[in-house]
Design a protein around this motif. Structure first.
Motif, PDB file in Angstrom:
ATOM      1  N   TYR A  55      -0.317  26.875  -5.030  1.00  0.00           N
ATOM      2  CA  TYR A  55       0.108  25.653  -5.732  1.00  0.00           C
ATOM      3  C   TYR A  55      -1.046  24.653  -5.895  1.00  0.00           C
ATOM      4  O   TYR A  55      -1.124  23.953  -6.889  1.00  0.00           O
ATOM      5  CB  TYR A  55       1.205  24.933  -4.943  1.00  0.00           C
ATOM      6  CG  TYR A  55       2.615  25.454  -5.032  1.00  0.00           C
ATOM      7  CD1 TYR A  55       3.587  24.986  -4.128  1.00  0.00           C
ATOM      8  CD2 TYR A  55       3.028  26.377  -5.993  1.00  0.00           C
ATOM      9  CE1 TYR A  55       4.913  25.415  -4.180  1.00  0.00           C
ATOM     10  CE2 TYR A  55       4.348  26.811  -6.052  1.00  0.00           C
ATOM     11  CZ  TYR A  55       5.293  26.324  -5.141  1.00  0.00           C
ATOM     12  OH  TYR A  55       6.611  26.740  -5.185  1.00  0.00           O
ATOM     13  N   ASP A  56      -1.927  24.590  -4.896  1.00  0.00           N
ATOM     14  CA  ASP A  56      -2.949  23.533  -4.903  1.00  0.00           C
ATOM     15  C   ASP A  56      -4.037  23.836  -5.930  1.00  0.00           C
ATOM     16  O   ASP A  56      -4.101  24.924  -6.496  1.00  0.00           O
ATOM     17  CB  ASP A  56      -3.551  23.377  -3.500  1.00  0.00           C
ATOM     18  CG  ASP A  56      -4.101  21.951  -3.280  1.00  0.00           C
ATOM     19  OD1 ASP A  56      -4.425  21.604  -2.138  1.00  0.00           O
ATOM     20  OD2 ASP A  56      -4.199  21.207  -4.291  1.00  0.00           O
ATOM     21  N   LEU A  57      -4.863  22.833  -6.184  1.00  0.00           N
ATOM     22  CA  LEU A  57      -5.908  22.950  -7.222  1.00  0.00           C
ATOM     23  C   LEU A  57      -7.283  22.792  -6.595  1.00  0.00           C
ATOM     24  O   LEU A  57      -7.416  22.121  -5.567  1.00  0.00           O
ATOM     25  CB  LEU A  57      -5.721  21.839  -8.271  1.00  0.00           C
ATOM     26  CG  LEU A  57      -4.368  21.733  -8.975  1.00  0.00           C
ATOM     27  CD1 LEU A  57      -4.318  20.464  -9.828  1.00  0.00           C
ATOM     28  CD2 LEU A  57      -4.107  22.969  -9.831  1.00  0.00           C
ATOM     29  N   PRO A  58      -8.327  23.338  -7.215  1.00  0.00           N
ATOM     30  CA  PRO A  58      -9.685  23.011  -6.784  1.00  0.00           C
ATOM     31  C   PRO A  58      -9.877  21.492  -6.886  1.00  0.00           C
ATOM     32  O   PRO A  58      -9.347  20.862  -7.811  1.00  0.00           O
ATOM     33  CB  PRO A  58     -10.567  23.747  -7.797  1.00  0.00           C
ATOM     34  CG  PRO A  58      -9.706  24.837  -8.362  1.00  0.00           C
ATOM     35  CD  PRO A  58      -8.310  24.294  -8.360  1.00  0.00           C
ATOM     36  N   GLU A  59     -10.625  20.922  -5.923  1.00  0.00           N
ATOM     37  CA  GLU A  59     -10.792  19.460  -5.934  1.00  0.00           C
ATOM     38  C   GLU A  59     -11.326  18.966  -7.287  1.00  0.00           C
ATOM     39  O   GLU A  59     -10.939  17.910  -7.773  1.00  0.00           O
ATOM     40  CB  GLU A  59     -11.726  19.022  -4.808  1.00  0.00           C
ATOM     41  CG  GLU A  59     -11.010  18.829  -3.482  1.00  0.00           C
ATOM     42  CD  GLU A  59      -9.716  17.989  -3.601  1.00  0.00           C
ATOM     43  OE1 GLU A  59      -8.676  18.437  -3.065  1.00  0.00           O
ATOM     44  OE2 GLU A  59      -9.728  16.915  -4.257  1.00  0.00           O
ATOM     45  N   ALA A  60     -12.205  19.752  -7.902  1.00  0.00           N
ATOM     46  CA  ALA A  60     -12.776  19.333  -9.196  1.00  0.00           C
ATOM     47  C   ALA A  60     -11.697  19.207 -10.262  1.00  0.00           C
ATOM     48  O   ALA A  60     -11.779  18.363 -11.156  1.00  0.00           O
ATOM     49  CB  ALA A  60     -13.837  20.341  -9.640  1.00  0.00           C
ATOM     50  N   VAL A  61     -10.647  20.040 -10.149  1.00  0.00           N
ATOM     51  CA  VAL A  61      -9.570  19.964 -11.153  1.00  0.00           C
ATOM     52  C   VAL A  61      -8.689  18.742 -10.884  1.00  0.00           C
ATOM     53  O   VAL A  61      -8.232  18.072 -11.819  1.00  0.00           O
ATOM     54  CB  VAL A  61      -8.761  21.279 -11.188  1.00  0.00           C
ATOM     55  CG1 VAL A  61      -7.612  21.184 -12.204  1.00  0.00           C
ATOM     56  CG2 VAL A  61      -9.667  22.462 -11.549  1.00  0.00           C
ATOM     57  N   TRP A  62      -8.487  18.427  -9.589  1.00  0.00           N
ATOM     58  CA  TRP A  62      -7.811  17.151  -9.284  1.00  0.00           C
ATOM     59  C   TRP A  62      -8.577  15.993  -9.936  1.00  0.00           C
ATOM     60  O   TRP A  62      -7.973  15.098 -10.543  1.00  0.00           O
ATOM     61  CB  TRP A  62      -7.726  16.924  -7.770  1.00  0.00           C
ATOM     62  CG  TRP A  62      -6.662  17.706  -7.081  1.00  0.00           C
ATOM     63  CD1 TRP A  62      -6.845  18.795  -6.263  1.00  0.00           C
ATOM     64  CD2 TRP A  62      -5.236  17.477  -7.114  1.00  0.00           C
ATOM     65  NE1 TRP A  62      -5.633  19.263  -5.803  1.00  0.00           N
ATOM     66  CE2 TRP A  62      -4.621  18.478  -6.301  1.00  0.00           C
ATOM     67  CE3 TRP A  62      -4.429  16.541  -7.765  1.00  0.00           C
ATOM     68  CZ2 TRP A  62      -3.244  18.550  -6.118  1.00  0.00           C
ATOM     69  CZ3 TRP A  62      -3.044  16.615  -7.580  1.00  0.00           C
ATOM     70  CH2 TRP A  62      -2.468  17.603  -6.763  1.00  0.00           C
ATOM     71  N   GLN A  63      -9.917  16.055  -9.834  1.00  0.00           N
ATOM     72  CA  GLN A  63     -10.711  14.964 -10.415  1.00  0.00           C
ATOM     73  C   GLN A  63     -10.597  14.962 -11.935  1.00  0.00           C
ATOM     74  O   GLN A  63     -10.547  13.910 -12.573  1.00  0.00           O
ATOM     75  CB  GLN A  63     -12.181  15.097  -9.979  1.00  0.00           C
ATOM     76  CG  GLN A  63     -13.032  13.881 -10.343  1.00  0.00           C
ATOM     77  CD  GLN A  63     -12.437  12.571  -9.815  1.00  0.00           C
ATOM     78  OE1 GLN A  63     -12.005  12.483  -8.666  1.00  0.00           O
ATOM     79  NE2 GLN A  63     -12.358  11.558 -10.677  1.00  0.00           N
TER      80      GLN A  63
END
Ligand code: SDX
Length: 379
Positions: A76-84
């Motif tokens: 479910y979670d995203l790479p931090e860069a995609v959160w950004q």
């Protein structure tokens, strides 16, 4: 010796692939996923179980379903860069432009992006399906200036999406309504976006590219974008008294009424039939019965005016009232369609690769021949 080529505009009468994912009988209004009627799946199954069915072409046992659910939740979670990237996306971006862009970006963070082995494509299908709800829900929060909400791996996909979207756990009834919508939108033969995905993967490109192609194709108002247009139409009509003049005026202008008609169904789209029942219940429960009543009045007028031409409500007509009633913004409706259809698109991509041939039709050349080049000074 291949047969003489036949021009079939829109490929309406062309079979371009074989599939075991879904079967449609347009004359009878029948839809089956791997042989199971859509009505029985909507009543008895869950979206995660439907995903297993489409990917494995059989229903799972309890252990297999638990394994797939765990695999999805772990992704479910995203790479931090995609959160950004979500935080950096313009708040005014249309959600489908956002989705096409951020789903495409996921491929840059996946070490297996270009591995077309069945095992790697299975894992990428899980990642794409699991991460897309996180992207959609959190973009909606971002554009409203709300803090982003991380996914909760204790929840199923529908519950997790609504929990992120609203920052609060949904009721069981509302989560169930979304889960059924996801089942109903999962696959549908060789529709335009599925065909687009198969064309892309047939070149041995990658799953992220194929799903990006499909999202861009689904966006169009003649396809998945219709549900958003239905809501715009309901808002534009405004009152029950305005329904008849509005619809008749547009029919007289030969306008297409969004949410009606279908390339294959010349009978009632069985998904629309189920969604109509659902929309009535969820609209009443949420104080939106006026929308439902307006929709049924539109249906009655269309039935009198164009049913003889085989034009009936399609999946997008009552999904608009349903999504609105569970609190989803109208410009997110097509993202909901995409979230579900990633299951069908990936199933078709895996099928295409299992017996691949580059998809490359012909075009009828209608231009001139044999022209002589004219130098600039002589033009
Ligand atoms: C989806 O393919 C799939 O499986 C798609 C989908 C899926 O699950 O993937 O089911 C999801 O895309 C559903 C469809 C959503 N789109 C809409 O609701 C947009 C409105 N519908 C129309 O644009 C149209 O019905 C299409 C695009 C869906 C199908 O169009 P076709 O098969 O190309 O048919 P056509 O446009 O040539 O129309 C044939 C006749 C025309 O009348 P005549 O010129 O012959 O007199 O039917 C009429 C059209 O005017 N017509 C409509 C109409 N749809 C067709 N008239 C009024 N309103 C409509 N909606």
């Amino acid at each position: 010796m291949t047969a003489a080529p036949v021009f079939d505009k829109g490929l309406a009468n062309t079979i371009a692939a074989e599939t075991q994912a879904s079967f449609i009988d347009g004359a009878k209004g029948v839809l089956e996923y791997v042989g199971y009627d859509i009505d029985s799946l909507a009543r008895n199954s869950t979206f995660e179980e439907t995903v297993f069915l489409l990917w494995n072409r059989r229903l799972p046992n309890a252990a297999e379903l638990a394994t797939l659910a765990a695999e999805l939740r772990a992704e479910y979670d995203l790479p931090e860069a995609v959160w950004q990237m979500i935080r950096d996306t313009p708040r005014t971006a249309h959600p489908m432009h956002m989705l096409r862009t951020l789903v495409s970006s996921l491929g840059m963070f996946d070490r297996e992006a270009d591995d077309n082995s069945p095992e790697a494509n299975w894992r990428k299908s899980v990642r794409l399906l699991a991460k897309t709800p996180t992207i959609v829900a959190n973009f909606d929060r971002h554009r409203k200036g709300k803090p982003l909400v991380r996914p909760d791996a204790t929840m199923d996909m529908a519950t997790n999406f609504l929990n992120m979207l609203n920052g609060a756990r949904p009721t069981v009834a509302v989560a169930k309504a979304l889960d059924v919508c996801l089942i109903l939108h999962a696959d549908h033969g060789l529709n335009a976006s599925t065909f687009a995905a198969r064309v892309t993967i047939s070149t041995l490109s990658d799953m992220y590219s194929a799903i990006t192609t499909a999202i861009g194709t689904l966006k169009g108002p003649l396809h998945g974008g219709a549900n958003e247009e239905v809501m715009h139409m309901l808002n534009e009509i405004g009152t029950m008294d305005n329904v008849e003049p509005y619809i008749k005026e547009r029919l007289a202008r030969k306008d297409r009424i969004m949410g009606f008609g279908h390339r294959v169904y010349k009978a009632y789209d069985p998904r629309a039939g189920y969604l109509k029942t659902f929309a009535k219940q969820i609209a009443t429960d949420t104080g939106n019965q006026g929308l439902y009543e307006m929709s049924t009045k539109i249906e009655d007028i269309m039935k009198a005016e164009v049913a003889a031409k085989g034009i009936y409500p399609n999946v997008d007509f009552f999904s608009a009232t349903t999504y609105h009633s569970i609190g989803i913004d109208l410009d997110i409706f097509t993202c909901m369609f995409a979230i579900s259809r990633i299951s069908g698109w990936t199933a078709h991509c895996m099928e295409q690769l299992a017996a691949n041939r580059l998809i490359r039709p012909m075009a009828e050349y209608t231009g001139p021949h044999g022209l002589s080049y004219v130098v600039m000074s002589a033009r």
